[in-house]
Motif scaffolding. Structure first.
Motif, mmCIF file in Angstrom:
data_model
loop_
_atom_site.group_PDB
_atom_site.id
_atom_site.type_symbol
_atom_site.label_atom_id
_atom_site.label_comp_id
_atom_site.label_asym_id
_atom_site.label_seq_id
_atom_site.Cartn_x
_atom_site.Cartn_y
_atom_site.Cartn_z
ATOM 1 N N LEU A 69 39.427 47.085 31.049
ATOM 2 C CA LEU A 69 39.855 46.651 32.369
ATOM 3 C C LEU A 69 40.641 45.349 32.305
ATOM 4 O O LEU A 69 41.431 45.058 33.194
ATOM 5 C CB LEU A 69 38.644 46.487 33.294
ATOM 6 N N PRO B 284 44.804 43.886 38.122
ATOM 7 C CA PRO B 284 44.293 44.607 39.288
ATOM 8 C C PRO B 284 45.396 44.784 40.327
ATOM 9 O O PRO B 284 46.270 43.928 40.468
ATOM 10 C CB PRO B 284 43.166 43.720 39.808
ATOM 11 N N TYR C 40 40.968 47.662 39.727
ATOM 12 C CA TYR C 40 41.303 48.362 38.504
ATOM 13 C C TYR C 40 41.022 49.836 38.764
ATOM 14 O O TYR C 40 40.170 50.179 39.577
ATOM 15 C CB TYR C 40 40.423 47.891 37.347
ATOM 16 N N SER D 176 38.139 43.937 41.560
ATOM 17 C CA SER D 176 38.375 42.891 40.558
ATOM 18 C C SER D 176 37.616 41.609 40.871
ATOM 19 O O SER D 176 37.522 40.730 40.025
ATOM 20 C CB SER D 176 39.872 42.600 40.426
#
Length: 71
Positions: free
Chosen positions: A4, A9, A30, A59
């Protein structure tokens, strides 16, 4: 978080509406795929046959929102 951290994001829209986190009201997420595991398939060691869903992860707080595929 590993994978991630590689992507930034992003804001998302669901059915034309801006996505907001259910927990903290943040607007950056994400996105990844997640498996919908079932007890029967796990018992038979056939987890790979389970369906997948789209997961969007806030996020800010990390809450995972699951979206099943539409038919």
């Amino acid at each position: 978080m590993g994978m991630l951290e590689k992507a930034e994001p992003q804001p998302l829209q669901i059915l034309g509406n801006p996505m907001r986190c259910e927990i903290c009201d943040h607007d950056r997420f994400y996105q990844r795929e997640g498996m919908i595991n079932t007890a029967g398939m796990t018992f038979l060691e056939l987890d790979w046959l389970n369906r997948s869903a789209t997961c969007v992860i806030c996020s800010r707080c990390g809450y995972v929102h699951w979206f099943l595929p539409t038919r």
